[in-house]
Design a protein around this motif. Sequence first.
Motif, PDB file in Angstrom:
ATOM      1  N   ASN A   3      38.896  65.802  51.940  1.00 28.73           N
ATOM      2  CA  ASN A   3      37.880  66.382  51.036  1.00 28.73           C
ATOM      3  C   ASN A   3      36.986  67.263  50.319  1.00 28.73           C
ATOM      4  O   ASN A   3      36.123  67.449  50.465  1.00 28.73           O
ATOM      5  CB  ASN A   3      36.820  65.728  51.379  1.00 28.73           C
ATOM      6  N   ALA A  62      36.487  58.994  45.947  1.00 27.24           N
ATOM      7  CA  ALA A  62      35.569  60.325  47.117  1.00 27.24           C
ATOM      8  C   ALA A  62      34.624  60.716  46.289  1.00 27.24           C
ATOM      9  O   ALA A  62      33.738  61.351  47.154  1.00 27.24           O
ATOM     10  CB  ALA A  62      35.924  60.184  48.210  1.00 27.24           C
ATOM     11  N   ARG A 100      30.958  59.171  47.341  1.00 27.94           N
ATOM     12  CA  ARG A 100      31.521  57.934  48.027  1.00 27.94           C
ATOM     13  C   ARG A 100      30.134  57.409  48.682  1.00 27.94           C
ATOM     14  O   ARG A 100      29.027  57.934  48.685  1.00 27.94           O
ATOM     15  CB  ARG A 100      32.686  58.825  49.090  1.00 27.94           C
ATOM     16  N   PRO A 141      35.483  56.297  50.612  1.00 28.91           N
ATOM     17  CA  PRO A 141      34.861  57.625  51.710  1.00 28.91           C
ATOM     18  C   PRO A 141      35.901  59.142  51.922  1.00 28.91           C
ATOM     19  O   PRO A 141      35.948  60.046  51.583  1.00 28.91           O
ATOM     20  CB  PRO A 141      34.927  56.910  52.778  1.00 28.91           C
TER      21      PRO A 141
END
Length: 552
Positions: free
Chosen positions: A384, A458, A461, A492
């Motif tokens: 991420n 995401a 999220r 997510p």
Amino acid sequence: MNSIERTDVLVVGSGFGGAITAYHLAAGGAKVVILERGPWLRPEEVEHDYKLGSSCTRIFDFVVGDGMNVLGGNCVGGGSMVYFAALPRAPRFVFERHGSIGRRMWPAALSRDTLDPWYDRVAESIPVSTQDWKDVTYAGGLWAAACDHAGRTANPVPVGVDNATCVRCNWMMAGCRFGAKRSLQTNYLPAALAHGAQIRPLHEVQRISRTDDGGYRVHYDLIDGEDYRVRTGSGRIDAKIVVLAAGAGATPVILQRSEAVLGRMPHAVGRYFSGNGERLSTAVMNEDRVREVLGLSRGDGAAYEAFHIGKGPCVANWDRLDASLPEFTRYSLEQLYFPPGLGTILAQAPGVDGPGAWFGPHKKEMLKRWRSWLIIFEMVEDDNEGLFGPPPPTGNAVRISQQLLGRGSLRYRPSPTTRRAWEMADADVKDILERDGLAEVAPWTGDLVGAYTVHPLASCRIGDDPATSALDDRHELRGHPGIFVTDGSAVPGALTVNPAMTIAALAERAVPGIVRAARERGVEVTYGASAPDGSTAGRRGVAAQIPLLVNG
């Protein structure tokens, strides 16, 4: 345009997150307007041509970022028009991931068990087909045979395709003109229209402001149908509820641009972007070894030579989707058809380092053998790492060309954890396909032009922790009641499989909470519509969760 329209619900985007919510809200009695940035192409308007100015450059959006490039849909139906219709469910372990924050990323209310009934609702509505080996194309069969030769397993991928209608033309990524791909134009969107929803193409939302009565005002520009750099007008629509489903590359940009008038956005807006851990590798198959080692033949004297024949992903290796493995070591390997128009540019020549892998005599030799290519799609657990910078003046990107191409504000620097995951998946692909001289393999590295994703996730999220999530577990934007986000930006993190089914299931699950919020704002709307074709089994399956989502 000086007048201000009014509606109950304004939906931004017509992909999975937008079409599904629009259908249920319209079916429940709300007045719904869908604004879509791209054009509305009917199946007969889809061209089998990747030339500039053809339908494919009209319905794709390719945004070049700093370290990450995002390819998505730009049309009525969104990503469902240009995806390969692969619809697997996310593995159970995905919902327990900790990722980069050191604790469970997903809300406590969500697990594979609680999401399964919503997956079922989607499968009833699209519907999803379980492919048989007789449905597998040459490329899928070759990948399956190579996996078997290496002692691995191979699995046909569940898809939203009518296999009886599919002609295996391999133009699925540019939209299906034969009615075989079950895009949203074949289910949720026509059902939404039947219940009175309006779809307005070539409307690009720029920002959201508040109204005096506690609702929201959505500001949009009208986009020229041929040159997306040209704006032909503007307008405003007031709504009691706004559903953002513009995609993970556009939804956070709209919210960033709105912050000056809406007020402070949650910290996670425009942060924690995931490219779904995606990476491509190209294998140049040795036709003689394919014949000798795998015993394959097309029956016309060729062993394979079938890169251009088939359809999207149809066979995957899921051996690494094992919950007992450590996080960041789990991934899937999926046979994929990537059109030569982009593939010939981005694929790298095996065994060559530096720019020579993209250009030069080795690449030229590789291109001569393009019929013998096999492309493998890797989906790992990434970290991420993506972050959106200040938004461009308009839209989600600064438009560079008349259609398709733009420059965005996304910055992506893969962490050592993500790089190790890619390297592990790369090594697995090489082990399977280079065994006994079957092929030469090279990954499409991001060292020169950055990483690529066709499944952005995401950037806004859901989660339980306000510090690391922009939305609560029912997809409402923190601090801004009445604004919901239901596209891939709400997921997510990376899923290790194609995400369309999960985005759709989450959108289905978000609807009861949106209905509750709409009713609190005076909209006469109910929840409980059947599937678009009238089926009700899925509705019964989620009944036990409705009170929690409406009253929790």
